[in-house]
Enzyme design. Structure first.
Site, PDB file in Angstrom:
ATOM      1  CB  VAL A  19      -0.977   0.002   1.200  1.00 52.59           C
ATOM      2  CG1 VAL A  19      -1.873   1.234   1.158  1.00 52.59           C
ATOM      3  CG2 VAL A  19      -1.828  -1.272   1.199  1.00 52.59           C
ATOM      4  CB  ALA A  37      10.196   5.264   7.958  1.00 50.31           C
ATOM      5  CE  LYS A  63      -6.431  -4.557   7.830  1.00 49.51           C
ATOM      6  NZ  LYS A  63      -6.424  -5.128   6.514  1.00 49.51           N
ATOM      7  CB  VAL A 117     -13.658   0.256   6.542  1.00 54.87           C
ATOM      8  CG1 VAL A 117     -14.871  -0.651   6.351  1.00 54.87           C
ATOM      9  CG2 VAL A 117     -13.380   0.475   8.017  1.00 54.87           C
ATOM     10  N   GLY A 159      -1.456 -11.570  -2.674  1.00 58.84           N
ATOM     11  CA  GLY A 159      -1.149 -10.424  -1.814  1.00 58.84           C
ATOM     12  C   GLY A 159      -2.364  -9.871  -1.090  1.00 58.84           C
ATOM     13  CD  GLU A 204      -4.845  -8.284   7.034  1.00 56.39           C
ATOM     14  OE1 GLU A 204      -4.132  -7.635   7.807  1.00 56.39           O
ATOM     15  OE2 GLU A 204      -5.317  -7.792   5.996  1.00 56.39           O
ATOM     16  CG  ASP A 247      -9.080  -7.950   7.740  1.00 53.18           C
ATOM     17  OD1 ASP A 247      -8.208  -7.087   7.919  1.00 53.18           O
ATOM     18  OD2 ASP A 247      -9.877  -7.928   6.781  1.00 53.18           O
ATOM     19  CE  LYS A 274     -10.625  -4.882   6.268  1.00 49.97           C
ATOM     20  NZ  LYS A 274     -10.498  -5.928   5.263  1.00 49.97           N
TER      21      LYS A 274
HETATM   22  N1  HSE Z   1      -6.683  -9.153   4.232  1.00 49.63           N
HETATM   23  C1  HSE Z   1      -7.617  -8.156   3.853  1.00 49.63           C
HETATM   24  C2  HSE Z   1      -8.656  -8.769   2.909  1.00 49.63           C
HETATM   25  C3  HSE Z   1      -6.894  -7.013   3.194  1.00 49.63           C
HETATM   26  O1  HSE Z   1      -8.453  -9.901   2.460  1.00 49.63           O
HETATM   27  O2  HSE Z   1      -9.656  -8.147   2.666  1.00 49.63           O
HETATM   28  C4  HSE Z   1      -7.643  -5.719   3.191  1.00 49.63           C
HETATM   29  O3  HSE Z   1      -7.927  -5.226   4.462  1.00 49.63           O
END
Ligand code: HSE
Length: 436
Positions: free
Chosen positions: A14, A43, A105, A132, A187, A190, A201, A205
């Protein structure tokens, strides 16, 4: 006017996307913001210069605190993720009088109350659109676009990895582990993929969505969280035959008794638009009393989709740099002294319909006994189907749909059904929502 100097923490998926979008679209973004926006410092422990645009304009260090302490930097973008050191970095940035944009999040769901209080005290903004549903501007939609409404409920597919797994299981009959590996390679997953498949996750959110919908403090610890690891292919198929889809939903609803905050696999009618959101895509369905249902769809993760939300937040912050802090959009949509202490409902008190599946002995009277237990618990049955047993199996799968019932009542009935000699093993249950 000089460009606004921004410090970027993290040059990964990101972070890299954010630098690339800000560099590629610099002119358009400056026309929108009223000032140029320059990533002057970054950084990162490691990064791939080959995939980064405009890196020659950026001073890169591996010491994130030196960026946060740099007096030239006005805005910090935190894209490191996780709880620590993200929390310490964000709090230090705030203490130093800097505005913060984050996609984190976990940080907001867990430490948002502390972070927003600190920001309020310092008169700075903490923006978190990318936290989110990635690129979908759902925070802005609920917090600003729907500000006229009493929000009634929100239901969202807010984890792309989980949605991808369920879609592949349904469409291609693929196994859970194999699909998870592919989501990791894409990718999306998490760093710890249990956060995706166990619903953590999505719960991060949903906690944020519940707060901005109902003006309540962030209460991640009270969000009911159930993952998709127990979903079997046969349930995906039976759901299809019944005209439903299984989706991993985050649901928050205002009821007379309090607020529901829950993440779990949910069966929804296949004719609902949200039931047809497949693969890694996200969607959030919001019910407002004035507007009715509105649906927001798009990429919930990925480099540039998430960067799209990050950069939009930076533009918002730049536009508001000279605004009196009291006149900015409040972090949790409601004025900080107007947050409500509505209770969060325990899952025992939540009312939903159910899909039940159990293995039963094929002999007369078994279905009547099960129906009797449900009837005595005040649970009315909508449909019953007996399935053909798999080859060489003597037990029959029995599938039922029930009308709505309070969860504690269903739990008691399930204990009694599981105690029957003619029922083998555990009763599988999936909550059903019609999302009307
Ligand atoms: N691991 C999260 C997903 C990434 O699969 O939606 C985005 O927050």
């Amino acid at each position: 006017m000089n460009p606004v100097k921004v410090g970027l923490l993290g040059l990964g998926t990101v972070g890299g996307g954010t630098l690339n979008v800000l560099t590629r679209n610099a002119e358009e973004i400056a026309r929108r913001a009223g000032r140029g926006i320059q990533i002057s410092h970054a950084a990162a422990k490691s990064y791939d210069p080959e995939r980064l645009l405009g890196l020659d304009q950026v001073e890169v260090t591996d010491d994130a605190f030196s960026v946060v302490d740099n007096p030239q930097v006005e805005i910090i973008i935190e894209l490191i993720g996780g709880y620590s050191p993200a929390r310490e970095l964000v709090l230090k940035a705030i203490e130093n009088g800097k505005h913060v944009v984050t996609a984190n999040k976990a940080l907001i769901a867990m430490h948002g109350n502390e972070i927003f209080a600190a920001a309020q005290k310092q008169g700075v903004t903490v923006a978190f659109e990318a936290a989110v549903a990635g690129g979908i501007p759902i925070i802005k939609a609920v917090r600003e676009g729907l500000a006229a409404n009493e929000i009634e409920w929100i239901a969202g597919i807010i984890n792309g990895t989980g949605n991808f797994i369920l879609t592949e299981m349904r469409d291609k009959g693929r196994g859970f582990d194999e699909v998870l590996k592919e989501a990791q390679a894409l990718g999306y997953a998490e760093a710890d993929p249990t956060f995706d498949v166990e619903g953590i996750d999505a719960a991060h959110k949903l906690t944020i969505l519940g707060s901005i919908a109902f003006g309540i403090p962030l209460q991640f610890d009270k969000t009911y969280t159930e993952g998709i690891t127990k979903i079997e292919r046969q349930d995906v198929e039976y759901a299809n035959h019944l005209g439903y889809r299984i989706k991993h939903l985050g649901i928050t609803r205002r009821t007379d008794k309090g607020i529901e905050l829950r993440v779990h696999p949910t069966m929804i009618p296949e004719r609902r638009l949200i039931a047809n959101v497949d693969g890694v895509m996200n969607a959030v369905l919001v019910m407002g009393d004035a507007v009715g249902p509105t649906l927001y769809y798009g990429a919930g993760a990925g480099s540039e989709p998430t960067a799209s939300a990050v950069v939009a937040d930076v533009v918002d912050v730049v536009r508001a740099l000279t605004t009196d802090p009291g006149n900015r959009v409040p972090h949790l949509a409601f004025q900080p002294d107007e947050l409500s202490d509505l209770p969060i409902l325990s899952m025992q008190d939540v009312e939903t319909a159910y899909y039940l599946r159990m293995q039963v002995v094929d002999k007369p009277g078994v279905v009547a006994k099960i129906a009797g237990i449900l009837g005595d618990a005040g649970i009315s049955i909508e449909a019953i189907q007996q399935k053909e047993p798999p080859e060489e199996e003597t037990m029959l799968p029995l599938v039922m749909l029930t009308h709505k019932v309070v969860e504690s009542q269903m739990n008691q009935a399930i204990v009694q059904i599981e105690a029957l000699e003619s029922v083998a093993g555990e009763v599988v249950r999936i909550r059903v929502e019609h999302l009307k």
